[in-house]
Design a protein around this motif. Structure first.
Motif, PDB file in Angstrom:
ATOM      1  N   PRO A  21       0.050  -6.049  15.312  1.00 21.84           N
ATOM      2  CA  PRO A  21       0.521  -4.755  14.813  1.00 21.84           C
ATOM      3  C   PRO A  21       1.336  -4.867  13.529  1.00 21.84           C
ATOM      4  N   SER A  22       2.019  -5.994  13.328  1.00 21.78           N
ATOM      5  CA  SER A  22       2.782  -6.162  12.086  1.00 21.78           C
ATOM      6  C   SER A  22       1.871  -6.069  10.874  1.00 21.78           C
ATOM      7  N   GLU A  23       0.747  -6.774  10.941  1.00 20.88           N
ATOM      8  CA  GLU A  23      -0.211  -6.756   9.835  1.00 20.88           C
ATOM      9  C   GLU A  23      -0.807  -5.363   9.658  1.00 20.88           C
ATOM     10  N   ALA A  28      -0.906  -0.798   5.944  1.00 20.63           N
ATOM     11  CA  ALA A  28      -0.931   0.660   5.759  1.00 20.63           C
ATOM     12  C   ALA A  28       0.164   1.155   4.815  1.00 20.63           C
ATOM     13  N   ALA A  29       1.100   0.286   4.461  1.00 20.61           N
ATOM     14  CA  ALA A  29       2.215   0.694   3.606  1.00 20.61           C
ATOM     15  C   ALA A  29       1.739   1.016   2.187  1.00 20.61           C
ATOM     16  N   ARG A  30       2.283   2.087   1.649  1.00 22.48           N
ATOM     17  CA  ARG A  30       2.004   2.474   0.263  1.00 22.48           C
ATOM     18  C   ARG A  30       3.120   1.936  -0.630  1.00 22.48           C
ATOM     19  N   PRO A  31       2.842   1.675  -1.903  1.00 23.29           N
ATOM     20  CA  PRO A  31       3.876   1.125  -2.793  1.00 23.29           C
ATOM     21  C   PRO A  31       5.153   1.976  -2.849  1.00 23.29           C
ATOM     22  N   ASP A  32       5.020   3.292  -2.815  1.00 22.06           N
ATOM     23  CA  ASP A  32       6.204   4.152  -2.907  1.00 22.06           C
ATOM     24  C   ASP A  32       7.090   4.079  -1.659  1.00 22.06           C
ATOM     25  N   GLU A  33       6.572   3.535  -0.557  1.00 20.61           N
ATOM     26  CA  GLU A  33       7.377   3.388   0.650  1.00 20.61           C
ATOM     27  C   GLU A  33       8.272   2.158   0.599  1.00 20.61           C
ATOM     28  N   ARG A  34       7.986   1.246  -0.315  1.00 17.11           N
ATOM     29  CA  ARG A  34       8.803   0.071  -0.603  1.00 17.11           C
ATOM     30  C   ARG A  34       9.006  -0.828   0.613  1.00 17.11           C
ATOM     31  N   VAL A  35       7.974  -0.916   1.456  1.00 16.29           N
ATOM     32  CA  VAL A  35       8.015  -1.799   2.624  1.00 16.29           C
ATOM     33  C   VAL A  35       7.706  -3.211   2.155  1.00 16.29           C
ATOM     34  N   GLU A  36       8.570  -4.151   2.510  1.00 17.10           N
ATOM     35  CA  GLU A  36       8.427  -5.529   2.074  1.00 17.10           C
ATOM     36  C   GLU A  36       7.842  -6.442   3.153  1.00 17.10           C
ATOM     37  N   HIS A  37       8.191  -6.179   4.404  1.00 18.13           N
ATOM     38  CA  HIS A  37       7.790  -7.076   5.485  1.00 18.13           C
ATOM     39  C   HIS A  37       7.878  -6.307   6.800  1.00 18.13           C
ATOM     40  N   VAL A  38       7.040  -6.666   7.758  1.00 15.73           N
ATOM     41  CA  VAL A  38       7.061  -6.036   9.084  1.00 15.73           C
ATOM     42  C   VAL A  38       6.939  -7.137  10.138  1.00 15.73           C
ATOM     43  N   VAL A  39       7.775  -7.063  11.176  1.00 12.34           N
ATOM     44  CA  VAL A  39       7.702  -7.993  12.300  1.00 12.34           C
ATOM     45  C   VAL A  39       7.576  -7.191  13.595  1.00 12.34           C
ATOM     46  N   THR A  40       6.994  -7.809  14.597  1.00  9.43           N
ATOM     47  CA  THR A  40       6.782  -7.139  15.874  1.00  9.43           C
ATOM     48  C   THR A  40       7.487  -7.879  17.002  1.00  9.43           C
ATOM     49  N   HIS A  41       8.107  -7.128  17.881  1.00  7.81           N
ATOM     50  CA  HIS A  41       8.716  -7.667  19.106  1.00  7.81           C
ATOM     51  C   HIS A  41       8.062  -6.911  20.264  1.00  7.81           C
ATOM     52  N   PRO A  46      13.693  -1.636  26.502  1.00  5.90           N
ATOM     53  CA  PRO A  46      12.682  -1.058  27.372  1.00  5.90           C
ATOM     54  C   PRO A  46      11.367  -0.726  26.664  1.00  5.90           C
ATOM     55  N   HIS A  47      11.342  -0.848  25.313  1.00 11.66           N
ATOM     56  CA  HIS A  47      10.135  -0.512  24.563  1.00 11.66           C
ATOM     57  C   HIS A  47       9.864  -1.588  23.514  1.00 11.66           C
ATOM     58  N   PRO A  48       8.596  -1.765  23.128  1.00 11.56           N
ATOM     59  CA  PRO A  48       8.292  -2.667  22.007  1.00 11.56           C
ATOM     60  C   PRO A  48       9.033  -2.212  20.741  1.00 11.56           C
ATOM     61  N   VAL A  49       9.344  -3.173  19.884  1.00 15.25           N
ATOM     62  CA  VAL A  49      10.082  -2.883  18.654  1.00 15.25           C
ATOM     63  C   VAL A  49       9.321  -3.443  17.466  1.00 15.25           C
ATOM     64  N   ILE A  50       9.271  -2.651  16.402  1.00 17.78           N
ATOM     65  CA  ILE A  50       8.736  -3.090  15.117  1.00 17.78           C
ATOM     66  C   ILE A  50       9.920  -3.166  14.155  1.00 17.78           C
ATOM     67  N   GLY A  51      10.092  -4.300  13.497  1.00 21.09           N
ATOM     68  CA  GLY A  51      11.128  -4.442  12.482  1.00 21.09           C
ATOM     69  C   GLY A  51      10.517  -4.219  11.108  1.00 21.09           C
ATOM     70  N   VAL A  52      11.065  -3.258  10.375  1.00 19.53           N
ATOM     71  CA  VAL A  52      10.557  -2.927   9.044  1.00 19.53           C
ATOM     72  C   VAL A  52      11.627  -3.293   8.017  1.00 19.53           C
ATOM     73  N   PHE A  53      11.289  -4.199   7.119  1.00 18.67           N
ATOM     74  CA  PHE A  53      12.170  -4.570   6.010  1.00 18.67           C
ATOM     75  C   PHE A  53      11.716  -3.758   4.807  1.00 18.67           C
ATOM     76  N   LEU A  54      12.620  -2.959   4.249  1.00 16.97           N
ATOM     77  CA  LEU A  54      12.233  -2.170   3.090  1.00 16.97           C
ATOM     78  C   LEU A  54      13.394  -2.056   2.116  1.00 16.97           C
ATOM     79  N   LEU A  55      13.040  -1.749   0.888  1.00 19.49           N
ATOM     80  CA  LEU A  55      14.029  -1.564  -0.164  1.00 19.49           C
ATOM     81  C   LEU A  55      14.466  -0.108  -0.176  1.00 19.49           C
ATOM     82  N   ALA A  56      15.778   0.110  -0.233  1.00 23.55           N
ATOM     83  CA  ALA A  56      16.335   1.456  -0.293  1.00 23.55           C
ATOM     84  C   ALA A  56      17.750   1.359  -0.862  1.00 23.55           C
ATOM     85  N   ASP A  57      18.236   2.484  -1.389  1.00 19.44           N
ATOM     86  CA  ASP A  57      19.565   2.495  -1.991  1.00 19.44           C
ATOM     87  C   ASP A  57      20.692   2.678  -0.983  1.00 19.44           C
ATOM     88  N   SER A  58      20.363   3.112   0.240  1.00 23.93           N
ATOM     89  CA  SER A  58      21.382   3.312   1.260  1.00 23.93           C
ATOM     90  C   SER A  58      20.756   3.142   2.648  1.00 23.93           C
TER      91      SER A  58
END
Length: 118
Positions: A21-23, A28-41, A46-58
């Motif tokens: 699912p990480s891949e 599916a990430a678009r350049p304007d979403e500024r997603v750098e990396h995704v990891v899956t747990h 109690p639920h699966p977790v997706i870690g999203v690393f992205l660039l943002a100002d805050s």
């Protein structure tokens, strides 16, 4: 760069996350979403977790953009339509550090050292 943890729950009993699912999310990430990396747990409770690393100002912007990105992918990717987003927030690190500092062991990097003058 910010890390956002997103928890997912199945809309139908016994739903299974697709392989890699990480891949899937990262592709599916678009350049304007500024997603750098995704990891899956997938076995997080109690639920699966997706870690999203992205660039943002805050942190607020990072959480908002991660949530919008994840909701978009969940509604457009056929293999993920059986899942819904529960939350998308910055993970709290305090419990980890409290556990490290309170664990027994020798003084060192994560433990108080003796006072030098004693």
């Amino acid at each position: 760069m910010h890390l956002i943890h997103a928890a997912f729950r199945p809309l139908v009993p016994d739903a299974v996350l697709p392989p890699h699912p990480s891949e899937l999310f990262l592709s599916a990430a678009r350049p304007d979403e500024r997603v750098e990396h995704v990891v899956t747990h997938p076995h997080a409770r109690p639920h699966p977790v997706i870690g999203v690393f992205l660039l943002a100002d805050s942190l607020d912007e990072a959480e908002s953009r991660a949530e919008a990105f994840l909701r978009r992918v969940l509604t457009t990717e056929p293999s993920l339509t059986a899942w819904e987003l529960v939350s998308a927030t910055v993970p709290l690190m305090t419990p980890l550090y409290e556990r490290l500092l309170s664990s027994p062991g020798l003084a060192g990097q994560n433990r108080p050292r003796p006072i030098p003058s004693t």
